[in-house]
Write a protein that holds these residues in place. Sequence first.
Motif, PDB file in Angstrom:
ATOM      1  N   THR A  76      33.154  30.054  41.392  1.00 52.85           N
ATOM      2  CA  THR A  76      34.536  29.827  41.819  1.00 52.85           C
ATOM      3  C   THR A  76      35.458  30.681  40.961  1.00 52.85           C
ATOM      4  OG1 THR A  76      34.037  27.570  42.518  1.00 52.85           O
ATOM      5  CG2 THR A  76      36.347  28.105  42.130  1.00 52.85           C
ATOM      6  N   LEU A  77      36.321  31.454  41.605  1.00 57.64           N
ATOM      7  CA  LEU A  77      37.196  32.384  40.906  1.00 57.64           C
ATOM      8  C   LEU A  77      38.454  31.680  40.405  1.00 57.64           C
ATOM      9  CD1 LEU A  77      36.896  35.404  43.370  1.00 57.64           C
ATOM     10  CD2 LEU A  77      35.722  35.097  41.190  1.00 57.64           C
ATOM     11  N   ASP A  78      38.931  32.099  39.238  1.00 62.16           N
ATOM     12  CA  ASP A  78      40.178  31.554  38.711  1.00 62.16           C
ATOM     13  C   ASP A  78      41.378  32.060  39.504  1.00 62.16           C
ATOM     14  OD1 ASP A  78      38.669  30.332  36.733  1.00 62.16           O
ATOM     15  OD2 ASP A  78      38.869  32.012  35.354  1.00 62.16           O
ATOM     16  N   ASP A  79      41.268  33.291  39.983  1.00 61.60           N
ATOM     17  CA  ASP A  79      42.375  33.892  40.729  1.00 61.60           C
ATOM     18  C   ASP A  79      41.803  34.957  41.650  1.00 61.60           C
ATOM     19  OD1 ASP A  79      45.048  34.345  41.451  1.00 61.60           O
ATOM     20  OD2 ASP A  79      45.147  36.097  40.130  1.00 61.60           O
ATOM     21  N   CYS A  80      42.388  35.100  42.839  1.00 65.61           N
ATOM     22  CA  CYS A  80      41.894  36.069  43.808  1.00 65.61           C
ATOM     23  C   CYS A  80      43.009  36.388  44.796  1.00 65.61           C
ATOM     24  CB  CYS A  80      40.669  35.504  44.531  1.00 65.61           C
ATOM     25  SG  CYS A  80      40.026  36.561  45.830  1.00 65.61           S
ATOM     26  N   ASP A  81      43.213  37.691  45.088  1.00 66.86           N
ATOM     27  CA  ASP A  81      44.308  38.034  45.985  1.00 66.86           C
ATOM     28  C   ASP A  81      43.856  38.487  47.363  1.00 66.86           C
ATOM     29  OD1 ASP A  81      43.272  40.483  45.417  1.00 66.86           O
ATOM     30  OD2 ASP A  81      45.119  41.391  44.662  1.00 66.86           O
ATOM     31  N   THR A  82      42.551  38.806  47.522  1.00 69.23           N
ATOM     32  CA  THR A  82      42.069  39.243  48.832  1.00 69.23           C
ATOM     33  C   THR A  82      40.552  39.136  48.881  1.00 69.23           C
ATOM     34  OG1 THR A  82      42.134  41.044  50.462  1.00 69.23           O
ATOM     35  CG2 THR A  82      41.805  41.668  48.170  1.00 69.23           C
ATOM     36  N   ASN A  83      39.990  39.205  50.075  1.00 69.19           N
ATOM     37  CA  ASN A  83      38.539  39.152  50.258  1.00 69.19           C
ATOM     38  C   ASN A  83      37.974  40.567  50.367  1.00 69.19           C
ATOM     39  OD1 ASN A  83      38.743  36.362  50.338  1.00 69.19           O
ATOM     40  ND2 ASN A  83      38.857  36.296  52.574  1.00 69.19           N
ATOM     41  N   GLY A  84      36.686  40.697  50.132  1.00 72.95           N
ATOM     42  CA  GLY A  84      36.036  41.999  50.249  1.00 72.95           C
ATOM     43  C   GLY A  84      34.666  41.980  49.626  1.00 72.95           C
ATOM     44  N   ASN A  85      33.949  43.109  49.692  1.00 73.00           N
ATOM     45  CA  ASN A  85      32.622  43.188  49.087  1.00 73.00           C
ATOM     46  C   ASN A  85      32.352  44.598  48.594  1.00 73.00           C
ATOM     47  OD1 ASN A  85      31.408  44.655  51.472  1.00 73.00           O
ATOM     48  ND2 ASN A  85      31.896  42.702  52.463  1.00 73.00           N
ATOM     49  N   PHE A  86      31.450  44.696  47.649  1.00 70.18           N
ATOM     50  CA  PHE A  86      31.072  45.970  47.044  1.00 70.18           C
ATOM     51  C   PHE A  86      29.777  45.747  46.275  1.00 70.18           C
ATOM     52  CE2 PHE A  86      33.966  43.663  44.336  1.00 70.18           C
ATOM     53  CZ  PHE A  86      33.368  43.704  43.081  1.00 70.18           C
ATOM     54  N   ALA A  87      29.133  46.832  45.855  1.00 69.09           N
ATOM     55  CA  ALA A  87      27.881  46.762  45.090  1.00 69.09           C
ATOM     56  C   ALA A  87      28.071  47.477  43.765  1.00 69.09           C
ATOM     57  CB  ALA A  87      26.737  47.386  45.873  1.00 69.09           C
ATOM     58  N   ILE A  88      27.532  46.868  42.681  1.00 68.90           N
ATOM     59  CA  ILE A  88      27.643  47.447  41.341  1.00 68.90           C
ATOM     60  C   ILE A  88      26.239  47.629  40.771  1.00 68.90           C
ATOM     61  CG2 ILE A  88      28.500  47.126  38.995  1.00 68.90           C
ATOM     62  CD1 ILE A  88      30.747  45.471  40.024  1.00 68.90           C
ATOM     63  N   ALA A  89      25.984  48.793  40.196  1.00 70.06           N
ATOM     64  CA  ALA A  89      24.697  49.053  39.540  1.00 70.06           C
ATOM     65  C   ALA A  89      24.412  47.959  38.516  1.00 70.06           C
ATOM     66  CB  ALA A  89      24.711  50.421  38.879  1.00 70.06           C
ATOM     67  N   SER A  90      23.215  47.394  38.574  1.00 71.91           N
ATOM     68  CA  SER A  90      22.901  46.225  37.745  1.00 71.91           C
ATOM     69  C   SER A  90      23.016  46.529  36.260  1.00 71.91           C
ATOM     70  CB  SER A  90      21.499  45.709  38.091  1.00 71.91           C
ATOM     71  OG  SER A  90      20.528  46.727  37.894  1.00 71.91           O
ATOM     72  N   HIS A  91      22.493  47.685  35.821  1.00 71.62           N
ATOM     73  CA  HIS A  91      22.535  47.980  34.383  1.00 71.62           C
ATOM     74  C   HIS A  91      23.972  48.162  33.894  1.00 71.62           C
ATOM     75  CE1 HIS A  91      23.329  52.309  35.056  1.00 71.62           C
ATOM     76  NE2 HIS A  91      22.529  52.175  36.085  1.00 71.62           N
ATOM     77  N   THR A  92      24.842  48.667  34.761  1.00 70.78           N
ATOM     78  CA  THR A  92      26.234  48.891  34.360  1.00 70.78           C
ATOM     79  C   THR A  92      26.947  47.573  34.087  1.00 70.78           C
ATOM     80  OG1 THR A  92      26.368  50.944  35.642  1.00 70.78           O
ATOM     81  CG2 THR A  92      28.443  49.885  35.057  1.00 70.78           C
ATOM     82  N   ILE A  93      26.890  46.649  35.032  1.00 73.05           N
ATOM     83  CA  ILE A  93      27.626  45.401  34.882  1.00 73.05           C
ATOM     84  C   ILE A  93      26.966  44.489  33.843  1.00 73.05           C
ATOM     85  CG2 ILE A  93      26.447  44.250  36.813  1.00 73.05           C
ATOM     86  CD1 ILE A  93      30.171  43.920  35.794  1.00 73.05           C
ATOM     87  N   LEU A  94      25.621  44.548  33.731  1.00 73.63           N
ATOM     88  CA  LEU A  94      24.949  43.749  32.707  1.00 73.63           C
ATOM     89  C   LEU A  94      25.364  44.204  31.310  1.00 73.63           C
ATOM     90  CD1 LEU A  94      21.356  43.498  34.229  1.00 73.63           C
ATOM     91  CD2 LEU A  94      22.864  41.564  33.747  1.00 73.63           C
ATOM     92  N   ASP A  95      25.375  45.517  31.094  1.00 73.27           N
ATOM     93  CA  ASP A  95      25.802  46.040  29.796  1.00 73.27           C
ATOM     94  C   ASP A  95      27.264  45.717  29.518  1.00 73.27           C
ATOM     95  OD1 ASP A  95      23.297  47.066  29.396  1.00 73.27           O
ATOM     96  OD2 ASP A  95      23.799  49.103  30.016  1.00 73.27           O
ATOM     97  N   ALA A  96      28.084  45.701  30.570  1.00 74.76           N
ATOM     98  CA  ALA A  96      29.523  45.491  30.403  1.00 74.76           C
ATOM     99  C   ALA A  96      29.856  44.088  29.920  1.00 74.76           C
ATOM    100  CB  ALA A  96      30.254  45.794  31.709  1.00 74.76           C
ATOM    101  N   VAL A  97      29.141  43.075  30.421  1.00 75.35           N
ATOM    102  CA  VAL A  97      29.540  41.689  30.130  1.00 75.35           C
ATOM    103  C   VAL A  97      28.647  41.004  29.097  1.00 75.35           C
ATOM    104  CG1 VAL A  97      30.515  41.448  32.438  1.00 75.35           C
ATOM    105  CG2 VAL A  97      28.170  40.684  32.025  1.00 75.35           C
ATOM    106  N   ARG A  98      27.514  41.624  28.760  1.00 78.73           N
ATOM    107  CA  ARG A  98      26.541  40.940  27.891  1.00 78.73           C
ATOM    108  C   ARG A  98      27.124  40.573  26.525  1.00 78.73           C
ATOM    109  NH1 ARG A  98      22.684  44.449  28.138  1.00 78.73           N
ATOM    110  NH2 ARG A  98      21.380  43.387  29.676  1.00 78.73           N
TER     111      ARG A  98
END
Length: 392
Positions: A76-98
């Motif tokens: 569940t998102l804290d805030d959201c202004d519109t709907n949509g979809n996209f794909a992110i390389a797994s290693h990129t986002i994993l490294d970003a938030v780890r």
Amino acid sequence: MYLVFLCLIKTENFKDNDMRFTLSSSALNSRLQSLAKVINSKNSLPILECFLFEVNDKQLKITASDSENIMQSEITLDDCDTNGNFAIASHTILDAVRELPEQPLTFDIDTNTYSVKVIYQNGLYNFTAQNADEYPRTQAIPDSANTLTLEAATLADNIGRCIFATAQDELRPVMNGIFFDLKEDCLAVVASDGHKLVRNQNFDIKTESPASFILPKKPALLLKNSLAKDGEDVVIRFDERTAEIKFKGGTLTCRLIEGKYPNYNSVIPQNNPNKMTIDRKGLIGALRRVLPFASESSQLIRLRLEPNKLELSSEDIDFYTSAKEQMVCDYTGNPMSIGFKGGSLQDILNNFDCEDIVFELADPSRAGIIVPAEENGSETVLMLLMPMLLND
């Protein structure tokens, strides 16, 4: 300085084609770490190296797939202004938030160029996403599918006890998974590699229309690591080829192993007159001490059973090593010696969670049955191990 930096970010003019949402960094990291186990190191489609992000009505659905297993989780998102979809390389986002501590993350995505900006407390990340249209979608399970409902803790325990007994057999692929056999009197969850067998039976789960399926090892492990033991129910819908498993926090859709599972009950010996009751942890300790002196190729451990006494012994004639240890036990039956593969016996003992276990034996040439000394209400657990030939 950080406050000025954040103000500059937040007062920046965003374009009309931007999609923006905010969520917890720890919630995102937790979901991604779990879903990452689905993704293979090598994929048939490059897009499968990515996580699929779908935003709809303040809900973020994240999907990971290897084409045969598709796992999804929602936040569940804290805030959201519109709907949509996209794909992110797994290693990129994993490294970003780890490495981020708990804090709000704001994603800003240009839906024309797929440029992504992730804003966090003292900085930001910039990278590029991909068009989500290429990502494979799950096919709906038909309404005629069978349904099985059971507690998450029960499913996790059954998988945990069975997974070590599955095979890696190219000629008999049905042996490479866990067999769920839903019958009129119980649900049996079974695994076997031909040398050892595990059978769990739950008599609270039954049906008027018997049905069964074989769950492959990878989705079984994914489930075991994802299920929360909090009393929540898991709903499994399945047909001949596919299963859809819904649990708290996610959904797993997987391809099943097709074929007929062997008659597992027919290999379980009945009326075993020789019975030994023994402390499980004590036996594990003795086995750990004796096993290193066994032949590395055979791992043969000899069990010599007599009233009130068990003797474990091993030897390696090539290296002139041997070991012997005695334990107190409660044994009724004729004195006998039987041989087992030490590693397999160790695996079986480690996958019980009881204090005392009972060995039920007929003779040295027939399989040994191992069960808990005390059964847990409506559930029974049985493990079987084929003996090894002793050269007396």
